[in-house]
Design a protein around this motif. Structure first.
Motif, mmCIF file in Angstrom:
data_model
loop_
_atom_site.group_PDB
_atom_site.id
_atom_site.type_symbol
_atom_site.label_atom_id
_atom_site.label_comp_id
_atom_site.label_asym_id
_atom_site.label_seq_id
_atom_site.Cartn_x
_atom_site.Cartn_y
_atom_site.Cartn_z
ATOM 1 N N PRO A 71 -1.599 -5.130 3.505
ATOM 2 C CA PRO A 71 -1.355 -5.348 4.944
ATOM 3 C C PRO A 71 -2.117 -4.375 5.854
ATOM 4 O O PRO A 71 -2.337 -4.696 7.026
ATOM 5 N N ILE A 72 -2.506 -3.213 5.335
ATOM 6 C CA ILE A 72 -3.243 -2.261 6.185
ATOM 7 C C ILE A 72 -4.669 -2.768 6.406
ATOM 8 O O ILE A 72 -5.211 -2.667 7.496
ATOM 9 N N ASP A 73 -5.266 -3.347 5.361
ATOM 10 C CA ASP A 73 -6.594 -3.966 5.532
ATOM 11 C C ASP A 73 -6.546 -4.990 6.653
ATOM 12 O O ASP A 73 -7.446 -5.074 7.482
ATOM 13 N N ARG A 74 -5.450 -5.774 6.641
ATOM 14 C CA ARG A 74 -5.360 -6.898 7.580
ATOM 15 C C ARG A 74 -5.231 -6.446 9.034
ATOM 16 O O ARG A 74 -5.582 -7.177 9.945
ATOM 17 N N ILE A 75 -4.748 -5.214 9.254
ATOM 18 C CA ILE A 75 -4.672 -4.667 10.627
ATOM 19 C C ILE A 75 -6.056 -4.675 11.285
ATOM 20 O O ILE A 75 -6.187 -4.888 12.481
ATOM 21 N N LYS A 109 -14.008 -0.713 4.935
ATOM 22 C CA LYS A 109 -14.229 -1.148 3.544
ATOM 23 C C LYS A 109 -12.902 -1.345 2.815
ATOM 24 O O LYS A 109 -12.689 -2.354 2.148
ATOM 25 N N LYS A 110 -12.012 -0.375 2.946
ATOM 26 C CA LYS A 110 -10.689 -0.491 2.318
ATOM 27 C C LYS A 110 -9.758 0.508 2.979
ATOM 28 O O LYS A 110 -10.147 1.641 3.253
ATOM 29 N N ALA A 111 -8.530 0.063 3.233
ATOM 30 C CA ALA A 111 -7.540 0.957 3.834
ATOM 31 C C ALA A 111 -6.341 1.091 2.900
ATOM 32 O O ALA A 111 -6.029 0.170 2.135
ATOM 33 N N TYR A 140 0.117 0.578 -3.015
ATOM 34 C CA TYR A 140 -1.118 -0.177 -2.786
ATOM 35 C C TYR A 140 -2.252 0.526 -3.521
ATOM 36 O O TYR A 140 -2.246 1.739 -3.667
ATOM 37 N N ASN A 141 -3.241 -0.254 -3.953
ATOM 38 C CA ASN A 141 -4.409 0.348 -4.593
ATOM 39 C C ASN A 141 -5.640 0.120 -3.720
ATOM 40 O O ASN A 141 -5.543 -0.370 -2.605
ATOM 41 N N ILE A 187 -16.870 2.979 5.765
ATOM 42 C CA ILE A 187 -15.633 3.700 6.077
ATOM 43 C C ILE A 187 -14.457 3.223 5.231
ATOM 44 O O ILE A 187 -14.119 2.039 5.205
ATOM 45 N N TYR A 188 -13.834 4.170 4.569
ATOM 46 C CA TYR A 188 -12.542 3.962 3.942
ATOM 47 C C TYR A 188 -11.493 4.656 4.811
ATOM 48 O O TYR A 188 -11.809 5.630 5.496
ATOM 49 N N VAL A 189 -10.257 4.143 4.743
ATOM 50 C CA VAL A 189 -9.182 4.745 5.542
ATOM 51 C C VAL A 189 -7.993 5.044 4.632
ATOM 52 O O VAL A 189 -7.596 4.219 3.811
ATOM 53 N N VAL A 190 -7.440 6.242 4.792
ATOM 54 C CA VAL A 190 -6.184 6.569 4.114
ATOM 55 C C VAL A 190 -5.254 7.231 5.121
ATOM 56 O O VAL A 190 -5.683 8.089 5.895
ATOM 57 N N THR A 191 -3.989 6.825 5.132
ATOM 58 C CA THR A 191 -3.002 7.537 5.940
ATOM 59 C C THR A 191 -1.840 7.973 5.056
ATOM 60 O O THR A 191 -1.621 7.401 3.982
ATOM 61 N N ILE A 192 -1.123 8.981 5.534
ATOM 62 C CA ILE A 192 0.050 9.425 4.773
ATOM 63 C C ILE A 192 1.069 8.293 4.730
ATOM 64 O O ILE A 192 1.634 8.001 3.701
ATOM 65 N N ALA A 193 1.275 7.626 5.889
ATOM 66 C CA ALA A 193 2.281 6.576 5.928
ATOM 67 C C ALA A 193 1.842 5.417 6.814
ATOM 68 O O ALA A 193 0.965 5.566 7.660
ATOM 69 N N VAL A 194 2.503 4.284 6.588
ATOM 70 C CA VAL A 194 2.230 3.090 7.401
ATOM 71 C C VAL A 194 3.568 2.524 7.871
ATOM 72 O O VAL A 194 4.556 2.505 7.126
ATOM 73 N N VAL A 195 3.620 2.090 9.129
ATOM 74 C CA VAL A 195 4.806 1.413 9.638
ATOM 75 C C VAL A 195 4.772 -0.021 9.104
ATOM 76 O O VAL A 195 3.838 -0.749 9.399
ATOM 77 N N PRO A 196 5.745 -0.403 8.267
ATOM 78 C CA PRO A 196 5.646 -1.716 7.623
ATOM 79 C C PRO A 196 5.890 -2.882 8.597
ATOM 80 O O PRO A 196 6.478 -2.691 9.629
#
Ligand SMILES: [Zn+2]
Length: 226
Positions: free
Chosen positions: A51-55, A63-65, A44-45, A217-226
């Motif tokens: 899908p993380i934005d949509r959460i 702003k962007k995840a 993802y860019n 706020i921007y969000v970054v995580t190491i991983a996402v549960v798909p």
């Protein structure tokens, strides 16, 4: 005595890969070549909706995840994150950060990078916040300030399960307290966590951060549960 044996074992038994536990070969560090090639990158860019934005839609203005990897119930990512969190392998955070940061192509203007905090009792028990070194690498990448003291986790989460849905949501919203309100006004913050599942933790942290005016706020995580 057992300490000495442990120590000797560490020297004699070749270290296993944190992804698949097979012995590491010459020149391999932490994660074997096979696992490195199989890491499930989300790719993802920070431009297109994912899908993380949509959460967070309808819940909180993010702003962007983004997430670096996909997390599944079995597999390399789960194993590595287990070692990162529970097996004293904080260095894996740096490993993830050094891999992920150069993949970010967009030049985001981030002022402060904030890792999701642990409750101080858990921090004392674990000895480190498993998100910090990953977040630190992102701060280096964005030439942003790294700050672990902006949010405070006020209670341990375990007690929440006994409550009903609404009071759980309410209590969850109050789990994190904003310490440096004036300091973050009108700042762009990158909020960092390990694994994103329902988004409740991020929502609670972001709600606290938004108590300062003009925060993006921007969000970054190491991983996402798909
Ligand atoms: Zn491996």
């Amino acid at each position: 005595m057992s300490n000495i044996l442990n120590h000797i074992n560490k020297i004699l038994i070749p270290l296993g890969c944190f992804g698949c536990n097979t012995p590491l070969g010459k020149g391999e560090r932490l994660i074997c070549t096979v696992c490195r090639n199989q890491l499930p990158l989300t790719e993802y860019n920070f431009t297109d909706e994912n899908p993380i934005d949509r959460i967070f839609y309808g819940r909180i203005d993010i702003k962007k995840a983004n997430s670096f990897l996909f997390y599944t119930q079995n597999g390399i990512v789960k194993n590595i994150i287990h070692h990162l969190k529970y097996k004293n392998q904080a260095q894996l955070g740096t490993f993830f950060g050094l891999w992920y940061a150069p993949l970010i192509k967009e030049r985001l203007e981030i002022d402060i990078v904030v890792p999701v905090p642990l409750h101080k009792r858990k921090l004392r028990k674990r000895g480190y916040n498993q998100v910090s070194l990953f977040a630190q690498e992102l701060a280096n990448h964005f030439k942003a300030e790294f700050n672990e003291n902006i949010l405070l986790k006020t209670a341990n989460t375990k007690t929440l399960t006994k409550k009903n849905r609404f009071s759980r949501w309410k209590a969850n919203q109050e789990l994190y307290q904003l310490i440096e309100k004036k300091y973050i006004e009108n700042k762009t913050i990158l909020l960092v966590d390990d694994v994103i599942t329902t988004g409740a933790t991020i929502e609670a942290c972001a709600t606290a951060l938004k108590k300062a005016k003009g925060v993006v706020i921007y969000v970054v995580t190491i991983a996402v549960v798909p």
